[in-house]
Design a protein around this motif. Structure first.
Motif, PDB file in Angstrom:
ATOM      1  N   THR A   1       0.818  -1.203   0.000  1.00  0.00           N
ATOM      2  CA  THR A   1       0.000   0.000   0.000  1.00  0.00           C
ATOM      3  C   THR A   1       0.856   1.259   0.000  1.00  0.00           C
ATOM      4  O   THR A   1       0.421   2.304  -0.456  1.00  0.00           O
ATOM      5  CB  THR A   1      -0.923   0.005   1.229  1.00  0.00           C
ATOM      6  OG1 THR A   1      -0.135  -0.128   2.416  1.00  0.00           O
ATOM      7  CG2 THR A   1      -1.923  -1.145   1.161  1.00  0.00           C
ATOM      8  N   ARG A   2       2.071   1.141   0.508  1.00  0.00           N
ATOM      9  CA  ARG A   2       2.985   2.290   0.506  1.00  0.00           C
ATOM     10  C   ARG A   2       4.162   1.965  -0.399  1.00  0.00           C
ATOM     11  O   ARG A   2       4.689   0.854  -0.383  1.00  0.00           O
ATOM     12  CB  ARG A   2       3.461   2.601   1.932  1.00  0.00           C
ATOM     13  CG  ARG A   2       2.343   2.912   2.892  1.00  0.00           C
ATOM     14  CD  ARG A   2       2.867   3.195   4.289  1.00  0.00           C
ATOM     15  NE  ARG A   2       3.567   4.469   4.361  1.00  0.00           N
ATOM     16  CZ  ARG A   2       4.159   4.938   5.464  1.00  0.00           C
ATOM     17  NH1 ARG A   2       4.144   4.202   6.568  1.00  0.00           N
ATOM     18  NH2 ARG A   2       4.750   6.114   5.471  1.00  0.00           N
TER      19      ARG A   2
ATOM     20  N   GLN B   1      10.816   6.838   4.016  1.00  0.00           N
ATOM     21  CA  GLN B   1       9.436   6.469   3.690  1.00  0.00           C
ATOM     22  C   GLN B   1       8.544   7.702   3.572  1.00  0.00           C
ATOM     23  O   GLN B   1       7.690   7.788   2.693  1.00  0.00           O
ATOM     24  CB  GLN B   1       8.877   5.528   4.755  1.00  0.00           C
ATOM     25  CG  GLN B   1       7.489   4.971   4.429  1.00  0.00           C
ATOM     26  CD  GLN B   1       7.499   4.095   3.198  1.00  0.00           C
ATOM     27  OE1 GLN B   1       8.157   3.063   3.154  1.00  0.00           O
ATOM     28  NE2 GLN B   1       6.768   4.503   2.168  1.00  0.00           N
TER      29      GLN B   1
ATOM     30  N   ASP C   1       6.516   8.733   0.268  1.00  0.00           N
ATOM     31  CA  ASP C   1       5.057   8.906   0.303  1.00  0.00           C
ATOM     32  C   ASP C   1       4.656  10.233  -0.333  1.00  0.00           C
ATOM     33  O   ASP C   1       3.677  10.319  -1.078  1.00  0.00           O
ATOM     34  CB  ASP C   1       4.552   8.852   1.746  1.00  0.00           C
ATOM     35  CG  ASP C   1       4.639   7.453   2.340  1.00  0.00           C
ATOM     36  OD1 ASP C   1       4.758   6.483   1.568  1.00  0.00           O
ATOM     37  OD2 ASP C   1       4.590   7.347   3.585  1.00  0.00           O
ATOM     38  N   ASN C   2       5.417  11.275  -0.045  1.00  0.00           N
ATOM     39  CA  ASN C   2       5.128  12.586  -0.639  1.00  0.00           C
ATOM     40  C   ASN C   2       5.361  12.572  -2.148  1.00  0.00           C
ATOM     41  O   ASN C   2       4.582  13.159  -2.915  1.00  0.00           O
ATOM     42  CB  ASN C   2       5.986  13.665   0.016  1.00  0.00           C
ATOM     43  CG  ASN C   2       5.558  13.961   1.448  1.00  0.00           C
ATOM     44  OD1 ASN C   2       4.395  13.818   1.795  1.00  0.00           O
ATOM     45  ND2 ASN C   2       6.511  14.375   2.283  1.00  0.00           N
TER      46      ASN C   2
ATOM     47  N   HIS D   1       5.054  10.001  -4.019  1.00  0.00           N
ATOM     48  CA  HIS D   1       3.931   9.211  -4.563  1.00  0.00           C
ATOM     49  C   HIS D   1       2.697  10.098  -4.754  1.00  0.00           C
ATOM     50  O   HIS D   1       2.003  10.009  -5.778  1.00  0.00           O
ATOM     51  CB  HIS D   1       3.621   8.061  -3.616  1.00  0.00           C
ATOM     52  CG  HIS D   1       2.496   7.187  -4.069  1.00  0.00           C
ATOM     53  ND1 HIS D   1       1.232   7.261  -3.515  1.00  0.00           N
ATOM     54  CD2 HIS D   1       2.430   6.238  -5.041  1.00  0.00           C
ATOM     55  CE1 HIS D   1       0.447   6.387  -4.112  1.00  0.00           C
ATOM     56  NE2 HIS D   1       1.141   5.757  -5.042  1.00  0.00           N
ATOM     57  N   THR D   2       2.439  10.958  -3.796  1.00  0.00           N
ATOM     58  CA  THR D   2       1.304  11.883  -3.910  1.00  0.00           C
ATOM     59  C   THR D   2       1.476  12.818  -5.101  1.00  0.00           C
ATOM     60  O   THR D   2       0.537  13.045  -5.880  1.00  0.00           O
ATOM     61  CB  THR D   2       1.157  12.708  -2.618  1.00  0.00           C
ATOM     62  OG1 THR D   2       0.890  11.832  -1.522  1.00  0.00           O
ATOM     63  CG2 THR D   2       0.012  13.713  -2.742  1.00  0.00           C
TER      64      THR D   2
END
Length: 229
Positions: A84-85, A94, A98-99, A101-102
């Motif tokens: 999911t991440r 991480q 995540d940023n 990915h956004t």
């Protein structure tokens, strides 16, 4: 029974004719009644008709185990679930991944070409090191989820966009998805941006005091986009 009765009557008649053995007048009737009570000579002693014995209660029937057909088990290939991440690459943490990915997901929804995604990631790497920063100059920004504090005027968020320059409210710019959308919207307004260098396209949007600083992040930004697309 009739033949027996006849024999009795015959004997009685003989006795009646014998003068030496007179019989009472009602003797014949008594003997006839007695004979009638006797079973017929041809009637043999009959055994009572056999009766069917009641069924013996049996124990509760037990189910006979049945042999189930053996079914050959086939091995089902396990499908690996996509995490999911996103897994960090290019030395990112991480939180940074995540940023990133956004930023990429917003770009894909806006149909931004791959090169534009690289421009956006390289810009965020230079401006905030891919962390969602609040501003020490704007105490209000600290009220929103953040990953650190910067002090470049009133710049906030992943792209260090300034509310005072019309990029949006503090609340909006502290949301990574909104900040990315605003960056792409500005990039699309630059004529011929796709033909520019990565650092040239980034500078056209950001108007930074260090226009060539974005170039150093091009390779890593390309790697990150490749892992996310």
């Amino acid at each position: 029974m009739a033949c027996c009765l006849g024999a009795v009557v015959f004997a009685d008649s003989r006795a009646a004719t014998t003068p030496t053995d007179p019989a009472p007048t009602n003797l014949i009737a008594e003997r006839a009644a007695s004979a009638e009570r006797q079973p017929a000579s041809r009637a043999t002693e009959r055994a009572p008709a056999p009766t069917t014995p009641p069924p013996t209660p049996s124990a509760t029937p037990t189910a006979t185990p049945t042999t189930r057909p053996t079914v050959a088990r086939t091995k089902v290939a396990k499908v690996k679930k996509k995490p999911t991440r996103p897994v960090p690459v290019a030395g990112l943490t991480q939180a940074q991944m995540d940023n990133a990915h956004t930023i990429v997901q917003v770009g894909l929804k806006m149909d931004i070409p791959r090169r534009g995604l690289v421009v956006a990631i390289a810009t965020a790497m230079q401006e905030s090191n891919l962390y969602n920063l609040a501003s020490g100059v704007l105490p209000e920004s600290l009220d929103y989820p953040n990953q650190g504090v910067g002090y470049d005027h009133d710049s906030v968020g992943l792209f260090q966009q300034r509310p005072s320059s019309g990029w949006g409210t503090v609340a909006d710019l502290m949301r990574p998805a909104y900040a990315a959308e605003q960056f792409y919207a500005a990039l699309l307004q630059i004529p011929g941006w796709q033909d520019m260098s990565i650092t040239g396209a980034a500078q056209a949007v950001q108007i930074s005091a260090f226009p060539d600083a974005y170039a150093q992040h091009e390779d890593r930004a390309t790697t990150v986009v490749g892992a996310l697309v």
